[in-house]
Motif scaffolding. Structure first.
Motif, short mmCIF file in Angstrom:
data_model
loop_
_atom_site.label_atom_id
_atom_site.label_comp_id
_atom_site.label_asym_id
_atom_site.label_seq_id
_atom_site.Cartn_x
_atom_site.Cartn_y
_atom_site.Cartn_z
N THR A 89 0.86 -1.18 0.00
CA THR A 89 0.00 0.00 0.00
C THR A 89 0.90 1.23 0.00
N LEU A 90 0.71 2.08 -0.99
CA LEU A 90 1.51 3.29 -1.15
C LEU A 90 0.66 4.50 -0.81
N ILE A 91 1.24 5.44 -0.05
CA ILE A 91 0.49 6.61 0.40
C ILE A 91 1.26 7.87 0.05
N ALA A 92 0.55 8.87 -0.47
CA ALA A 92 1.08 10.23 -0.65
C ALA A 92 0.51 11.05 0.51
N VAL A 93 1.40 11.63 1.31
CA VAL A 93 0.99 12.33 2.53
C VAL A 93 1.34 13.81 2.41
N GLU A 94 0.35 14.67 2.63
CA GLU A 94 0.57 16.11 2.61
C GLU A 94 1.02 16.58 3.98
N LEU A 95 2.18 17.23 4.02
CA LEU A 95 2.68 17.85 5.24
C LEU A 95 2.37 19.34 5.13
N ALA A 96 1.35 19.78 5.86
CA ALA A 96 0.84 21.14 5.71
C ALA A 96 1.89 22.20 6.04
N ALA A 97 2.63 22.00 7.13
CA ALA A 97 3.60 23.02 7.55
C ALA A 97 4.69 23.22 6.50
N GLU A 98 5.09 22.15 5.83
CA GLU A 98 6.16 22.22 4.83
C GLU A 98 5.63 22.51 3.43
N ARG A 99 4.31 22.39 3.25
CA ARG A 99 3.66 22.59 1.96
C ARG A 99 4.25 21.67 0.89
N LEU A 100 4.32 20.36 1.24
CA LEU A 100 4.78 19.38 0.28
C LEU A 100 4.13 18.03 0.54
N VAL A 101 4.22 17.16 -0.46
CA VAL A 101 3.66 15.82 -0.39
C VAL A 101 4.82 14.83 -0.42
N VAL A 102 4.79 13.88 0.53
CA VAL A 102 5.84 12.87 0.65
C VAL A 102 5.23 11.50 0.42
N LEU A 103 5.86 10.70 -0.43
CA LEU A 103 5.38 9.36 -0.73
C LEU A 103 6.04 8.33 0.18
N GLY A 104 5.39 7.21 0.38
CA GLY A 104 5.97 6.12 1.13
C GLY A 104 5.00 4.96 1.23
N GLN A 105 5.49 3.85 1.77
CA GLN A 105 4.65 2.68 1.98
C GLN A 105 3.89 2.83 3.29
N ALA A 106 2.73 2.20 3.35
CA ALA A 106 2.00 2.07 4.61
C ALA A 106 2.67 0.99 5.45
N VAL A 107 2.44 1.04 6.75
CA VAL A 107 2.95 -0.04 7.60
C VAL A 107 2.33 -1.35 7.13
N PRO A 108 3.05 -2.46 7.30
CA PRO A 108 2.47 -3.75 6.91
C PRO A 108 1.12 -3.97 7.60
N GLY A 109 0.19 -4.50 6.83
CA GLY A 109 -1.15 -4.78 7.36
C GLY A 109 -2.17 -3.71 7.04
N VAL A 110 -1.73 -2.49 6.67
CA VAL A 110 -2.66 -1.43 6.28
C VAL A 110 -2.90 -1.55 4.78
N THR A 111 -4.17 -1.64 4.39
CA THR A 111 -4.53 -1.77 2.99
C THR A 111 -5.28 -0.53 2.53
N VAL A 112 -5.57 -0.44 1.24
CA VAL A 112 -6.32 0.71 0.73
C VAL A 112 -7.71 0.77 1.37
N ALA A 113 -8.24 -0.35 1.80
CA ALA A 113 -9.55 -0.36 2.46
C ALA A 113 -9.52 0.34 3.82
N ASP A 114 -8.32 0.49 4.40
CA ASP A 114 -8.17 1.14 5.70
C ASP A 114 -7.97 2.65 5.60
N LEU A 115 -7.82 3.17 4.39
CA LEU A 115 -7.44 4.57 4.20
C LEU A 115 -8.55 5.40 3.59
#
Length: 148
Positions: A89-115
């Motif tokens: 599961t890959l997630i793009a996360v917006e960091l508001a204070a930095e005004r940027l989006v950081v990509l990364g994997q979800a922790v094992p066990g988290v699926t798209v159904a959990d997000l």
């Protein structure tokens, strides 16, 4: 035998547990923040340039987008072809204070159904892979409140 813990990319993150942070750089002239870090010059095309300083990024952000990777990525990604591929599961996360989006994997066990878009997640230490000598460390995104 104890494996050596080695970051997959040196200088992109630091710490353990609650002190774990992604590391970026901030331009002293325009205050733009960059991740991955930039060590040569400001990447903002409208900036004349300034000194770059290392800064820890916000530990929490909001899901901007997400998907699941159902195929084994090509080289240079390292994976054991003898083992079956497990979707990530890959997630793009917006960091508001930095005004940027950081990509990364979800922790094992988290699926798209959990997000859901907009839900809060936090950065935590993770493992990308292991071999006989090395545990290759990285970062993962975890929904807040999911720690045991």
């Amino acid at each position: 035998m104890t494996r050596t813990r080695t970051p997959v990319v040196s200088g992109w993150f630091t710490g353990e547990g609650d002190a774990f942070r992604l590391l970026g750089t901030r331009c002293s002239a325009c205050t733009s923040v960059f991740f991955p870090r930039e060590d040569a010059s400001c990447r903002n095309p409208g900036c004349g340039g300034g000194d770059l300083e290392e800064v820890p990024l916000s530990p929490r952000g909001r899901v901007w987008s997400y998907t699941d990777g159902r195929y084994r990525p090509p080289s240079p990604y390292v994976s054991d072809p003898e083992l079956p591929w497990e979707p990530r599961t890959l997630i793009a996360v917006e960091l508001a204070a930095e005004r940027l989006v950081v990509l990364g994997q979800a922790v094992p066990g988290v699926t798209v159904a959990d997000l859901t878009v907009g839900m809060e997640v936090e950065v935590v230490p993770g493992v990308l892979s292991e071999d006989a000598e090395t545990t290759w460390t990285t970062w993962h995104w975890q929904p807040t409140g999911a720690r045991g």
